[in-house]
Design an enzyme around this catalytic site. Structure first.
Site: not given
Lengths: 678, 678
Positions: B28, B262, B384, B416, B475, B479
């Site tokens: 690149h 690019h 939890s 996350e 749940d 989950h």
């Protein structure tokens, strides 16, 4: 509807939700208590028919904060969807229609499966894209067949997830004014006050994405403001709308406004005082006052009239525009056009070797003119994924001059996770949409959260996953998938194709297009592969088949993708050494597993040692083979042939493992790995 | 340094980068040509010692748009890192120190591995967090041991990825004024002009996150502006800074400003005209004018003086503050404190049953006082995941009143993927940081992109992954992980623990804390499990061991986590039916695989059929077992015991599969799956 009746309806929704959580002693009462007024105000405005949940011009409602599903189930029950009071009482119980998060495939009226945060609002963007594309394709100056809206509720958690940023940025770019989102600004998430981690200016952020924004100060009570906000949102010609709805989580509970009310059942005395506060009998559960029942019944009847009108419009449309009308009717019936498969190319061994990504481009270019429901794009890798067909117009807002809403090529930008969720939304729209998204196989992982939801929700989307191994070469280990196929193959209800040549590419697409409930990943090479003797679309459609059949083979090599032709060359070498090796191509585990055991055992029989050859993680291949030749380490940056040599994935390297396999199993009785005890 | 010399240095950087790509005919050139001036201006301001790349108070440079790595390699070479001109000539070749994307583990001076977009800027946030925590812990009113900055370059692609949104929002919340990011606004991505998909107002978005922003109109040429922007950024007391740097991709090339420049080598005539344009000999390759060489040499010498000063300061510090000083020296040497393992709890079978997430909380609470380098948090699931130790102060900007920068608990919010990359950044900072992040096992998938980079980059971070199966109950399937362990176990260099009881939880943490180059995922139950007869930290530390030894067993059951005690109960039932079954606990494949073959064969020997039992995907277990009891479908919402019964993961269900296994293999010679041909 009088204000009192509105209030009574809202209290009913609230208490039905609380009673569900109470019966289960598990679930999330906070969001339903806070959101019931806004939900009621929105649903009053929505067009839908609970008795025909597939009506294509219905408005869609998405609960992106899916943990608040008791709210949704209360609404579905009250509006007469196929959900009984008994179902509400079974909230979160095994086998019920009211699971702990809304599941589209199992609960009537649930548009998309939500719960994993950020997915719902991104699905909503997909639904809005599909609606725009559908409307632009079929509406006529004198016929508006499609003008539905997508309403989404989302919480702080959805806004924190990057997937929603990706989808929202794209929605702003695409000027999706058919999307109206409500941010439940209750300032509480599981860790407590959102000020511990989330202090950005959400409204300014959405303005930066190009959204229209509205703020409602008293979301707990101000129904008029919600209704006016919907009017205002609908009037905006070129922007999606985000409505900041300030609410109190757990409204009315003794613990309102705290995270104590987020994810656990209310205490018994709290439920009692809540019912008393709302004028309900504290000893009664799942109560629905008659006037509320009647109101919802009336509303549904009115909505059904609207659908009946629409059906008449459709009939006139078909008469006036028979070509489009027939196509539309076919799509709404979920049928593919007759003879579409003729567009799938097939190949002979003498045809020129090509990268399977290139062969995929040919399939797409052939199918696009035949299948108006085929749309797709790439996460900013168009020239690498080769996902754009000849003359495929871009899906763009007319105002930006780059395309049109009837375009069928979507520029997703570098947004894999958002793309995955948007793909799910497009598929969930209906109208037989077959949609695909391209990226490197390795970066399908960025979208894992959406991919597993495609599979769970039975949405037949297709990933065009190019650069499928160390064969991509110089980009190196950051881009070379190792664990990716094991990951994807372990997902239930996901077809993971890794075609070896042109016919297998066609078979993979045939499977993807025909699928109505299984998503597909098609892993494709960057580098060229030859067309194989013995391959055919028909053979490959079984997911696995014998390419080189031997009488009493010493060993069978089972392989996929670019390693099949290497294995074939290894077999030629083995023959010279006096070893008879058979060859099996296994492009898709999922499809092969569905074949009759007798067929599978004819491919991978007892009595012969089986060696698998694939230049990614060996993990999982022992399901089909006794010995596995694969990688237990990351790749490297270099020219593809050099890397293949380094890891010994050459005819010599494969022949060596095959010879060792023959040697090792000599004299040992051998059971096919397909023969199992239970 | 004169302006002419600056210009010559920049041209040298540009052309060295172009020559690398040219030699490889792959790579690149666009970003290096556009970014060389800003990079030069920034590196001139940075403190670092190429001869001691671990110096803890160095400034860090992160190239988040890692595809532009030729730029970075040019700088590393010119500044005298352990990278020769020969290495530059080997750009993107197998075995070189100059891979196609920067790899931290293999290239001296590369701080973090980048290439997968959005990761680098998120790592930078982690580095900035670590610096703040380190400084707040060890600086004294009279001693500033840590005041380094993190500089990051990022492209449009990084900004489109959701991971950067997550990390940037958190960086704003945390007021990380030690982070200075440059957005390479060149308006080009792979699909062409960014206006096809990316038209948001980036500056407004970053302002909304709480960042300071600066705009530089002429990034191709205006070195002064870059230098002033750095000054301004450094002067902001409570905000990270985003500098919009308007540049021309491929500056100087005949194709400048297009995506043609690019990701492919420039044509030969283009390289020639470029060299001529910059006053270089077009026939010369990898040229470095002497005055440029001298300049960089001088700069390094000055920087080395700064480090020498710092070392003196440290010596005085150790004298004046011996307690902190010794701790600091220990951490910088990468050693753990003596006796730290005594803090790991061990258990007897008579101890009370507990969820392994709860046992994990005990370990963390015990370790936190002993290990000042242990810091961590949760993605909004603190209550939890049970990731917060007793009295663990929050890492927060002092101004918000919720904690302090020396706090060791990080509120990640529902982010996350961002958390995963931030964890990588914290680990990359050095100072022996051991850092963990909590979420549900299923949502580790959201962070897949970061997890594989932890493994590739040898960063010993730890995921506290609770709610590790259908055992999480109500749940439901959105989950409940099914494919997740297969996915993670297939990643090279990743330890994936699924402990069965208290001793195994301690063993998992012992492995994680001792690790210097392997990341860990510790999968933990929501529901209670008993402490097992025969388990110990020592046994579990082998990754797999025999829990119930039988003389000539009819079958061996191998299992993990919550299914080990179910299997134990099944064995008691089998005994009554006259079947002798052994039991093996296999908490971590990765650790078990490293044991000597003789040990492994003593655990899973020849001659006995082996049945694996784990309530997730069976995929991959055939590596250790002949028969697999697992799930090939998604879970369900319901009470955990009900779901276990539904899938027959009960003592009866396991005993039934074991009996069938015994029956099936009766009379058949049996080889251990560990015995392989090669």
């Amino acid at each position: 509807m009088s204000k009192d009746l509105d209030q009574l309806a809202i209290s009913t929704i609230r208490l039905l939700s609380v009673d569900q959580v109470d019966a289960a002693q598990s679930g999330h009462p906070g969001a339903p208590l806070g959101l019931a007024p806004a939900a009621h105000a929105v649903w009053k405005r929505m067009r839908f028919n609970p008795k025909n949940t597939d009506w294509i011009n219905r408005d869609r409602f998405i609960l992106s904060n899916g943990h608040g599903c008791a709210l949704l189930y209360s609404l579905l029950f009250l509006y007469g969807y196929d959900l009984s009071i008994q179902d509400l009482k079974q909230f979160r119980q095994l086998g019920s229609k009211t699971p702990g998060h809304p599941e589209a495939h199992d609960v009537p009226g649930v548009e998309v499966t939500t719960g994993p945060l950020g997915q719902g609002i991104s699905n909503a963007v997909g639904l809005a894209i599909a609606q725009k594309q559908f409307a632009a394709t079929y509406n006529k100056p004198d016929f508006t067949l499609s003008d539905s809206f997508v309403y989404a509720f989302l919480g702080d958690g959805c806004l924190m997830e990057g997937i929603s940023s990706e989808a929202s940025s794209l929605a702003g770019h695409l000027q999706l004014n058919n999307l109206i989102a409500f941010w439940d600004d209750n300032r509480i998430s599981i860790d407590g006050d959102t000020n511990v981690a989330f202090t950005e200016d959400v409204i300014a952020r959405y303005k930066a994405y190009g959204w229209h924004t509205i703020e409602i100060a008293h979301g707990d009570t101000d129904l008029d403001a919600v209704s006016k906000a919907v009017d205002e949102a609908k009037s905006i010609p070129d922007k999606p709308t985000l409505i900041r709805l300030t609410t109190t989580i757990g409204f009315g509970s003794l613990q309102q406004g705290t995270h104590g009310v987020h994810g656990a059942a209310l205490k018994a005395d709290d439920v009692r005082q809540l019912k008393e506060k709302f004028g309900f009998n504290p000893d009664e559960h799942f109560a629905v006052p008659n006037e509320v029942k009647d109101y919802f019944h009336e509303h549904v009847k009115e909505n059904q009239k609207i659908e009946a009108e629409w059906n008449k419009t459709l009939a006139s449309y078909v008469e006036k525009y028979p070509k489009e009308g027939k196509e539309l009717q076919r799509r709404l019936s979920g049928k593919l056009p007759d003879g579409w498969k003729d567009a799938l190319p097939s190949y002979k061994p003498s045809d020129k070797a090509a990268a399977t990504r290139k062969l995929s481009e040919t399939v797409l270019s052939n199918l696009l003119p035949v299948l108006p429901e085929l749309i797709g794009g790439s996460a900013d890798l168009t020239g690498s994924n080769l996902t754009k067909g000849t003359d495929q117009a871009e899906f763009q807002p007319p105002a930006n001059g780059l395309g049109k809403f009837s375009g069928r090529y979507i520029r997703y930008g570098v947004r894999e996770h958002g793309m995955g969720a948007i793909m799910n939304g497009i598929a969930a729209f209906g109208a037989n949409y077959k949609n695909y998204g391209g990226t490197f196989l390795n970066f399908v992982s960025y979208a894992s959260g959406a991919v597993r939801l495609s599979a769970l929700s039975h949405l037949p989307v297709t990933w065009v996953a190019t650069h499928d191994s160390i064969g991509l070469g110089e980009d190196g280990p950051t881009h070379q998938p190792i664990e990716t196929l094991a990951h994807l193959r372990a997902i239930p209800n996901l077809s993971v194709w890794r075609p070896a040549d042109g016919n297998e590419v066609s078979a993979a697409y045939q499977s993807a297009i025909e699928s109505t409930s299984t998503p597909h990943v098609i892993a494709l090479t960057r580098q060229g592969v030859p067309h194989l003797e013995g391959s055919s679309i028909e053979n490959a459609s079984k997911g696995g088949y014998t390419l080189i059949k031997q009488d009493k083979p010493d060993v069978i090599i089972v392989s996929s993708g670019s390693e099949v032709s290497i294995s074939r060359d290894a077999i030629a070498q083995l023959e010279k050494a006096g070893i008879k090796a058979g060859l099996v191509s296994l492009p898709d585990f999922h499809t092969f597993d569905k074949q009759p055991q007798s067929y599978r055992l004819s491919v991978l029989p007892d009595g012969v040692p089986i060696l698998s050859v694939e230049v990614l993680s060996r993990f999982g291949w022992s399901k089909y083979s006794h010995e596995q030749f694969g990688l237990d380490h990351f790749g490297a940056s270099g020219k593809a042939p050099d890397i293949y040599k380094w890891v010994e994935f050459t005819p010599e390297g494969v022949a060596d493992r095959a010879a060792k396999t023959v040697q090792f199993y000599k004299g040992k009785p051998i059971l096919s790995p397909l023969n199992t005890a239970f």
